[in-house]
Design an enzyme around this catalytic site. Structure first.
Site, PDB file in Angstrom:
ATOM      1  N   HIS A 199      -2.067  -5.662   1.531  1.00  0.00           N
ATOM      2  CA  HIS A 199      -3.330  -6.317   1.411  1.00  0.00           C
ATOM      3  C   HIS A 199      -2.991  -7.561   0.791  1.00  0.00           C
ATOM      4  O   HIS A 199      -2.334  -7.668   0.089  1.00  0.00           O
ATOM      5  CB  HIS A 199      -4.208  -5.303   0.342  1.00  0.00           C
ATOM      6  CG  HIS A 199      -5.336  -6.250  -0.286  1.00  0.00           C
ATOM      7  ND1 HIS A 199      -6.625  -6.507   0.484  1.00  0.00           N
ATOM      8  CD2 HIS A 199      -5.570  -7.154  -1.148  1.00  0.00           C
ATOM      9  CE1 HIS A 199      -7.706  -7.440  -0.019  1.00  0.00           C
ATOM     10  NE2 HIS A 199      -7.101  -7.736  -1.303  1.00  0.00           N
ATOM     11  N   ARG A 236       2.514  -6.515   9.246  1.00  0.00           N
ATOM     12  CA  ARG A 236       1.655  -5.492   9.729  1.00  0.00           C
ATOM     13  C   ARG A 236       2.452  -4.903  11.100  1.00  0.00           C
ATOM     14  O   ARG A 236       2.385  -3.971  11.276  1.00  0.00           O
ATOM     15  CB  ARG A 236       0.139  -5.881   9.835  1.00  0.00           C
ATOM     16  CG  ARG A 236      -0.569  -5.415   8.781  1.00  0.00           C
ATOM     17  CD  ARG A 236      -1.012  -6.305   7.625  1.00  0.00           C
ATOM     18  NE  ARG A 236      -1.913  -6.091   7.058  1.00  0.00           N
ATOM     19  CZ  ARG A 236      -3.211  -6.852   6.504  1.00  0.00           C
ATOM     20  NH1 ARG A 236      -3.351  -7.826   7.276  1.00  0.00           N
ATOM     21  NH2 ARG A 236      -3.967  -6.434   5.814  1.00  0.00           N
ATOM     22  N   GLU A 291      -9.303 -10.611  -7.823  1.00  0.00           N
ATOM     23  CA  GLU A 291      -8.197  -9.522  -7.709  1.00  0.00           C
ATOM     24  C   GLU A 291      -7.213  -9.657  -8.509  1.00  0.00           C
ATOM     25  O   GLU A 291      -6.741  -8.737  -8.909  1.00  0.00           O
ATOM     26  CB  GLU A 291      -7.912  -9.535  -6.296  1.00  0.00           C
ATOM     27  CG  GLU A 291      -9.040  -9.072  -5.363  1.00  0.00           C
ATOM     28  CD  GLU A 291      -8.661  -9.315  -3.924  1.00  0.00           C
ATOM     29  OE1 GLU A 291      -9.505  -9.156  -3.024  1.00  0.00           O
ATOM     30  OE2 GLU A 291      -7.642  -9.863  -3.448  1.00  0.00           O
ATOM     31  N   LYS A 316       0.792  -1.235  -0.150  1.00  0.00           N
ATOM     32  CA  LYS A 316       0.028   0.122  -0.013  1.00  0.00           C
ATOM     33  C   LYS A 316       0.907   1.321   0.000  1.00  0.00           C
ATOM     34  O   LYS A 316       2.099   1.197   0.290  1.00  0.00           O
ATOM     35  CB  LYS A 316      -0.826   0.166   1.268  1.00  0.00           C
ATOM     36  CG  LYS A 316      -2.055  -1.223   1.013  1.00  0.00           C
ATOM     37  CD  LYS A 316      -2.973  -0.901   2.272  1.00  0.00           C
ATOM     38  CE  LYS A 316      -3.877  -2.272   2.352  1.00  0.00           C
ATOM     39  NZ  LYS A 316      -5.070  -1.999   3.133  1.00  0.00           N
ATOM     40  N   TYR A 329     -12.493  -2.139  -4.108  1.00  0.00           N
ATOM     41  CA  TYR A 329     -12.937  -2.292  -2.831  1.00  0.00           C
ATOM     42  C   TYR A 329     -14.473  -2.432  -2.782  1.00  0.00           C
ATOM     43  O   TYR A 329     -14.952  -1.881  -1.514  1.00  0.00           O
ATOM     44  CB  TYR A 329     -12.278  -1.016  -1.819  1.00  0.00           C
ATOM     45  CG  TYR A 329     -10.856  -1.618  -1.430  1.00  0.00           C
ATOM     46  CD1 TYR A 329     -10.624  -2.691  -0.753  1.00  0.00           C
ATOM     47  CD2 TYR A 329      -9.869  -0.851  -1.699  1.00  0.00           C
ATOM     48  CE1 TYR A 329      -9.493  -3.019  -0.249  1.00  0.00           C
ATOM     49  CE2 TYR A 329      -8.705  -0.805  -1.148  1.00  0.00           C
ATOM     50  CZ  TYR A 329      -8.156  -2.396  -0.473  1.00  0.00           C
ATOM     51  OH  TYR A 329      -6.950  -2.399   0.065  1.00  0.00           O
ATOM     52  N   ASN A 356      -2.156   0.265   6.555  1.00  0.00           N
ATOM     53  CA  ASN A 356      -1.823  -1.018   7.330  1.00  0.00           C
ATOM     54  C   ASN A 356      -0.605  -1.929   6.307  1.00  0.00           C
ATOM     55  O   ASN A 356      -0.659  -3.063   6.412  1.00  0.00           O
ATOM     56  CB  ASN A 356      -2.931  -2.161   7.724  1.00  0.00           C
ATOM     57  CG  ASN A 356      -3.655  -2.646   6.656  1.00  0.00           C
ATOM     58  OD1 ASN A 356      -3.603  -1.896   5.518  1.00  0.00           O
ATOM     59  ND2 ASN A 356      -4.576  -3.638   6.880  1.00  0.00           N
TER      60      ASN A 356
HETATM   61  P1  CMP Z   1      -7.445  -4.335   3.147  1.00  0.00           P
HETATM   62  O1  CMP Z   1      -7.079  -5.962   3.415  1.00  0.00           O
HETATM   63  O2  CMP Z   1      -6.872  -3.655   2.165  1.00  0.00           O
HETATM   64  O3  CMP Z   1      -9.208  -4.398   3.031  1.00  0.00           O
HETATM   65  C1  CMP Z   1      -9.933  -3.367   3.686  1.00  0.00           C
HETATM   66  C2  CMP Z   1      -9.040  -2.310   4.164  1.00  0.00           C
HETATM   67  O4  CMP Z   1      -9.963  -1.637   4.970  1.00  0.00           O
HETATM   68  C3  CMP Z   1      -8.372  -3.103   5.253  1.00  0.00           C
HETATM   69  O5  CMP Z   1      -7.390  -3.853   4.714  1.00  0.00           O
HETATM   70  C4  CMP Z   1      -7.933  -1.962   6.253  1.00  0.00           C
HETATM   71  O6  CMP Z   1      -6.821  -1.451   5.870  1.00  0.00           O
HETATM   72  C5  CMP Z   1      -9.282  -0.945   5.908  1.00  0.00           C
HETATM   73  N1  CMP Z   1     -10.266  -0.888   7.174  1.00  0.00           N
HETATM   74  C6  CMP Z   1     -10.258   0.252   7.813  1.00  0.00           C
HETATM   75  N2  CMP Z   1     -11.094  -0.067   9.178  1.00  0.00           N
HETATM   76  C7  CMP Z   1     -11.474  -1.160   8.855  1.00  0.00           C
HETATM   77  C8  CMP Z   1     -12.318  -2.167   9.660  1.00  0.00           C
HETATM   78  N3  CMP Z   1     -12.673  -1.673  10.898  1.00  0.00           N
HETATM   79  N4  CMP Z   1     -12.183  -3.512   9.359  1.00  0.00           N
HETATM   80  C9  CMP Z   1     -11.672  -3.854   8.336  1.00  0.00           C
HETATM   81  N5  CMP Z   1     -11.011  -3.171   7.414  1.00  0.00           N
HETATM   82  C10 CMP Z   1     -10.862  -1.823   7.851  1.00  0.00           C
END
Ligand code: CMP
Length: 142
Positions: free
Chosen positions: A116, A103, A127, A10, A50, A113
């Site tokens: 992904h 992470r 994806e 990311k 997303y 974070n």
């Molecule tokens: P990712 O795996 O990229 O998929 C969706 C992203 O939303 C997730 O990682 C997090 O970085 C972000 N996110 C922010 N808040 C939340 C939450 N409460 N639960 C899950 N994903 C979240």
């Protein structure tokens, strides 16, 4: 079984120069990078990727973050690749991520974070196809 999974480094981790360190974790774990490129997502691309989160309260912040700078997208191949990559990444919230995971080591918050990874084989297929044409994927022959 040998699987393929989809991975993103990311904007936060790209900005902090962690691409090589993260690729090293994948390779050390036996996952092969069989497709890779840097992209800077448009708002439309991020919203499409997303889409399943479109009703969540964090959707706007997620799209804004994911378009804030370039990302690396890659296809990882190996034994149990979907689960293996999830173990390498650690929990979505870095505060809950196990020691030694990506992470825990490279992420600052649940919103930023670092990485992904696909959560299941079916999402991995979707994806991968969102970012890569078939002829951009290079399975190893040696
Ligand atoms: P990712 O795996 O990229 O998929 C969706 C992203 O939303 C997730 O990682 C997090 O970085 C972000 N996110 C922010 N808040 C939340 C939450 N409460 N639960 C899950 N994903 C979240």
């Amino acid at each position: 079984a040998i699987e393929r999974t989809f991975s993103i480094i990311k904007p936060d981790a790209v900005a902090k120069n962690h691409i090589g360190a993260i690729y090293s974790r994948f390779e050390s774990a036996g996952l092969k990078i069989i497709a890779s490129k840097m992209v800077h997502l448009t708002k439309e691309q991020a919203e499409g990727f997303y889409a399943e989160h479109s009703e969540r309260p964090f959707f706007g912040a997620l799209v804004s973050f994911m378009t804030s700078g370039p990302i690396m997208v890659q296809v990882l191949e190996g034994e149990n690749a979907v689960l293996a990559n999830r173990e390498i990444m650690g929990a979505t919230n870095p505060a809950q991520a196990a020691r030694g995971t990506l992470r825990a080591d490279y992420a600052d918050s649940i919103d930023e974070n670092a990485v992904h990874g696909s959560d299941a084989l079916a999402s991995a297929e979707r994806e991968i196809a969102y970012f890569f044409a078939a002829d951009e994927i290079c399975p190893r022959t040696r």
